[in-house]
Scaffold this motif. Structure first.
Motif, PDB file in Angstrom:
ATOM      1  N   ALA A 367      45.800  54.466  42.487  1.00  0.00           N
ATOM      2  CA  ALA A 367      45.502  55.827  42.052  1.00  0.00           C
ATOM      3  C   ALA A 367      46.423  56.197  40.907  1.00  0.00           C
ATOM      4  O   ALA A 367      47.514  55.665  40.777  1.00  0.00           O
ATOM      5  N   GLY A 368      45.970  57.112  40.073  1.00  0.00           N
ATOM      6  CA  GLY A 368      46.761  57.533  38.933  1.00  0.00           C
ATOM      7  C   GLY A 368      45.818  57.945  37.826  1.00  0.00           C
ATOM      8  O   GLY A 368      44.632  58.145  38.062  1.00  0.00           O
ATOM      9  N   GLU A 369      46.345  58.090  36.627  1.00  0.00           N
ATOM     10  CA  GLU A 369      45.519  58.606  35.538  1.00  0.00           C
ATOM     11  C   GLU A 369      44.335  57.683  35.219  1.00  0.00           C
ATOM     12  O   GLU A 369      43.231  58.142  34.933  1.00  0.00           O
ATOM     13  N   THR A 370      44.586  56.361  35.261  1.00  0.00           N
ATOM     14  CA  THR A 370      43.482  55.416  35.059  1.00  0.00           C
ATOM     15  C   THR A 370      43.320  54.614  36.350  1.00  0.00           C
ATOM     16  O   THR A 370      43.899  53.548  36.504  1.00  0.00           O
ATOM     17  N   PRO A 371      42.527  55.127  37.282  1.00  0.00           N
ATOM     18  CA  PRO A 371      42.465  54.474  38.581  1.00  0.00           C
ATOM     19  C   PRO A 371      41.749  53.126  38.522  1.00  0.00           C
ATOM     20  O   PRO A 371      40.910  52.899  37.645  1.00  0.00           O
ATOM     21  N   GLY A 372      42.106  52.255  39.450  1.00  0.00           N
ATOM     22  CA  GLY A 372      41.433  50.964  39.543  1.00  0.00           C
ATOM     23  C   GLY A 372      41.263  50.593  41.008  1.00  0.00           C
ATOM     24  O   GLY A 372      42.043  51.020  41.866  1.00  0.00           O
ATOM     25  N   VAL A 373      40.222  49.837  41.296  1.00  0.00           N
ATOM     26  CA  VAL A 373      39.993  49.375  42.674  1.00  0.00           C
ATOM     27  C   VAL A 373      39.744  47.877  42.629  1.00  0.00           C
ATOM     28  O   VAL A 373      38.876  47.401  41.884  1.00  0.00           O
ATOM     29  N   ASP A 374      40.523  47.124  43.400  1.00  0.00           N
ATOM     30  CA  ASP A 374      40.337  45.674  43.488  1.00  0.00           C
ATOM     31  C   ASP A 374      39.783  45.316  44.853  1.00  0.00           C
ATOM     32  O   ASP A 374      40.181  45.897  45.873  1.00  0.00           O
ATOM     33  N   VAL A 375      38.878  44.345  44.847  1.00  0.00           N
ATOM     34  CA  VAL A 375      38.388  43.793  46.112  1.00  0.00           C
ATOM     35  C   VAL A 375      39.355  42.683  46.505  1.00  0.00           C
ATOM     36  O   VAL A 375      39.684  41.824  45.681  1.00  0.00           O
ATOM     37  N   VAL A 376      39.861  42.719  47.741  1.00  0.00           N
ATOM     38  CA  VAL A 376      40.842  41.712  48.175  1.00  0.00           C
ATOM     39  C   VAL A 376      40.381  41.090  49.495  1.00  0.00           C
ATOM     40  O   VAL A 376      39.509  41.642  50.181  1.00  0.00           O
ATOM     41  N   ASP A 377      40.966  39.938  49.830  1.00  0.00           N
ATOM     42  CA  ASP A 377      40.614  39.307  51.113  1.00  0.00           C
ATOM     43  C   ASP A 377      41.329  39.977  52.266  1.00  0.00           C
ATOM     44  O   ASP A 377      40.754  40.244  53.318  1.00  0.00           O
ATOM     45  N   ASP A 378      42.653  40.226  52.032  1.00  0.00           N
ATOM     46  CA  ASP A 378      43.466  40.844  53.089  1.00  0.00           C
ATOM     47  C   ASP A 378      44.246  42.004  52.497  1.00  0.00           C
ATOM     48  O   ASP A 378      44.665  41.949  51.340  1.00  0.00           O
ATOM     49  N   PRO A 379      44.480  43.051  53.297  1.00  0.00           N
ATOM     50  CA  PRO A 379      45.255  44.175  52.772  1.00  0.00           C
ATOM     51  C   PRO A 379      46.699  43.741  52.507  1.00  0.00           C
ATOM     52  O   PRO A 379      47.312  43.107  53.372  1.00  0.00           O
ATOM     53  N   PRO A 380      47.237  44.049  51.323  1.00  0.00           N
ATOM     54  CA  PRO A 380      48.621  43.651  51.054  1.00  0.00           C
ATOM     55  C   PRO A 380      49.609  44.455  51.900  1.00  0.00           C
ATOM     56  O   PRO A 380      49.306  45.581  52.306  1.00  0.00           O
ATOM     57  N   LEU A 381      50.767  43.859  52.168  1.00  0.00           N
ATOM     58  CA  LEU A 381      51.813  44.565  52.910  1.00  0.00           C
ATOM     59  C   LEU A 381      52.531  45.520  51.961  1.00  0.00           C
ATOM     60  O   LEU A 381      52.467  45.382  50.742  1.00  0.00           O
ATOM     61  N   GLY A 382      53.187  46.528  52.530  1.00  0.00           N
ATOM     62  CA  GLY A 382      54.037  47.397  51.716  1.00  0.00           C
ATOM     63  C   GLY A 382      53.337  48.623  51.174  1.00  0.00           C
ATOM     64  O   GLY A 382      53.965  49.451  50.514  1.00  0.00           O
ATOM     65  N   ILE A 383      52.031  48.752  51.365  1.00  0.00           N
ATOM     66  CA  ILE A 383      51.340  49.983  50.966  1.00  0.00           C
ATOM     67  C   ILE A 383      50.560  50.483  52.181  1.00  0.00           C
ATOM     68  O   ILE A 383      50.203  49.694  53.066  1.00  0.00           O
TER      69      ILE A 383
END
Ligand SMILES: CC(C)(COP(=O)(O)OP(=O)(O)OC[C@H]1O[C@@H](n2cnc3c(N)ncnc32)[C@H](O)[C@@H]1OP(=O)(O)O)[C@@H](O)C(=O)NCCC(=O)NCCS
Length: 436
Positions: A367-383
């Motif tokens: 999220a932010g001024e220029t948002p982006g969405v990535d398709v991933v296999d597994d949710p990353p840790l730390g967020i």
């Protein structure tokens, strides 16, 4: 947009849909755009489904000439006594829905959904809805939307009320105006002038109001009683607000029902206030609340956070009812989330489940001024991770409900609902000011 609209309008029916109906001895087909008789029989079925009477010749003619933008699907039962009248109807078309101030995306709008009482609860709607949503998703619509006769119908297909609406009944004698004095002027205008003004004003307003859509063809003629088959059009009064510079900034349409026992206690029903500026909004509402011989003003499809509430001294002069109104259904998670605005820089992971298998997957939203969405296999840790059904994500997308509320209701699962809520917050309350 127009090519998407054209492609969708004439797209072949989904193969699974036609096969499922064939297997049950039924036939699904699009009503051809030039097929006047087919459209009339389709309209017969819609009228029956919504408990209306038989359409008149004028209604047939008007509907046929005005509903060409709709992709009309019918399901036919050759064994029936009126085999040419569909046992189910489903209409859809391409429009745009505003997801954030200044950001609208293509939307597949759905309407005229009926299944004949003789054929109900055999999965006909489910088969139609799944098939038409698959077609819309395959063509690239990020989202679908509809307004509903009953709340319980569409959740199973991934729709959720993203926009609530309020109905108001205001006792004008108690209300007490404390809002601003609008500097412009008010004038009565004809219904035709009102329709034209509202058409232009809505185009301005819809892009600044999450949840509003482009007005479907002919809809304003219905609101302003300017189509030949309009009922009680002679009761409508239209008033316009102009700024001191002479710009048309608002229009209101209302009708009066007299109280035979008390001539000074009539009821004004406001069908629409379309105001492109705060001054027009204040000017029109003040006018409506000060009509002579009127004791009650009714209005509906207002938002859940109306400035009007802060413009009347006695809040209890207004009885306000909230209901579910605009149902949305995300079909493409990255496209929908990238079209939103975000006021914070943050990242969250989303595990989205979808009962129809259209939009599910695991995604990372930056999220932010220029948002982006990535398709991933597994949710990353730390967020933060949010496990969410597509219906709940659709409910959140305009900012109409906080993820904190959905988490407390057990509708989403996340380890940090407040952080997720900051990401999905919106500064503008969503609204949809009409039915479609
Ligand atoms: C609403 C309507 C289209 C449903 O059609 P249908 O073919 O009977 O629906 P389906 O058989 O595909 O139903 C699918 C599921 O939804 C449920 N459902 C359907 N309509 C429902 C309703 N009105 N209220 C609650 N549940 C409903 C069914 O029970 C079924 O549940 P299940 O999968 O757990 O068995 C039909 O009842 C109708 O035409 N109603 C009158 C017009 C109307 O209100 N249209 C909707 C306009 S927004």
């Amino acid at each position: 947009m127009s090519s998407l609209a054209d492609q969708f309008h004439s797209a072949a029916l989904d193969e699974n849909l036609t096969a499922a109906f064939d297997a049950r001895g039924l036939r699904a087909a699009r009503v051809g755009d030039d097929d006047r008789d087919g459209a009339h029989r389709w309209q017969d079925a819609v009228a029956r489904g919504f408990l209306d009477g038989e359409p008149t010749e004028t209604q047939y003619t008007e509907s046929f000439s005005r509903s060409g933008y709709r992709r009309k699907v019918g399901v036919y039962d050759a064994a029936g006594m009126q085999a040419e009248v569909p046992v189910a109807t489903f209409a859809s078309w391409a429009t745009e829905v505003t997801l954030a101030v200044g950001s609208a995306v293509p939307m597949c709008a759905v309407s005229a959904v009926t299944v004949a009482p003789t054929h109900r609860r055999r999965g006909i709607l489910s088969t139609l809805m799944r098939g038409e949503l698959r077609t819309a998703a395959a063509l690239g619509f990020p989202i679908a939307g509809l307004t509903v006769s009953e709340s319980a119908i569409y959740g199973r297909f991934g729709f959720a009320p993203a926009v609530a609406a309020t109905s108001w009944e205001i006792s004008t004698r108690r209300a007490g105006w404390i809002g601003p004095e609008a500097p412009g002027r008010l004038d009565y205008i004809t219904r035709e002038q009102g329709r034209d003004a509202a058409t232009a004003l809505h185009e301005r307003i819809r892009l600044t109001t999450p949840g509003e859509i482009a007005m479907p063809g002919g809809h304003w003629d219905r609101t302003f009683g300017t189509r030949p088959d309009a009922e009680k059009a002679d009761k409508l009064r239209v008033v316009q607000y102009r700024s001191p510079d002479g710009d048309v900034e608002g229009v209101a349409v209302y009708s009066i029902a007299e109280d035979d026992d008390d001539w000074a206690a009539s009821t004004a029903t406001v069908s629409r206030v379309v105001a492109a500026t705060d001054a027009a909004y204040a000017g029109l509402w003040r006018f409506l609340l000060s009509l002579d011989l009127v004791g009650i003003v009714r209005a509906s499809e207002l938002s859940v956070d109306e400035p009007l509430w802060w413009m009347i001294d006695n809040k209890r002069a207004a009885r306000i009812q909230t209901k579910d109104h605009h149902y949305l259904r995300i079909l493409d998670v990255p496209a929908a989330l990238e079209a939103r605005h975000y006021d914070v820089d943050d990242a969250i992971a989303l595990e989205v489940s979808d009962p129809l298998g259209i939009a599910d997957g695991t995604f990372v939203l930056s999220a932010g001024e220029t948002p982006g969405v990535d398709v991933v296999d597994d949710p990353p840790l730390g967020i933060p991770l949010i496990r969410v059904g597509v219906a709940e994500l659709s409910a959140m997308v305009l900012g109409g409900v906080s993820p904190v509320t959905l988490a407390r209701a057990g509708r989403i699962d996340t380890d940090d609902p407040h952080r997720v809520a900051r990401v999905f917050a919106s500064t503008t309350t969503p609204q949809l000011s009409f039915w479609y």
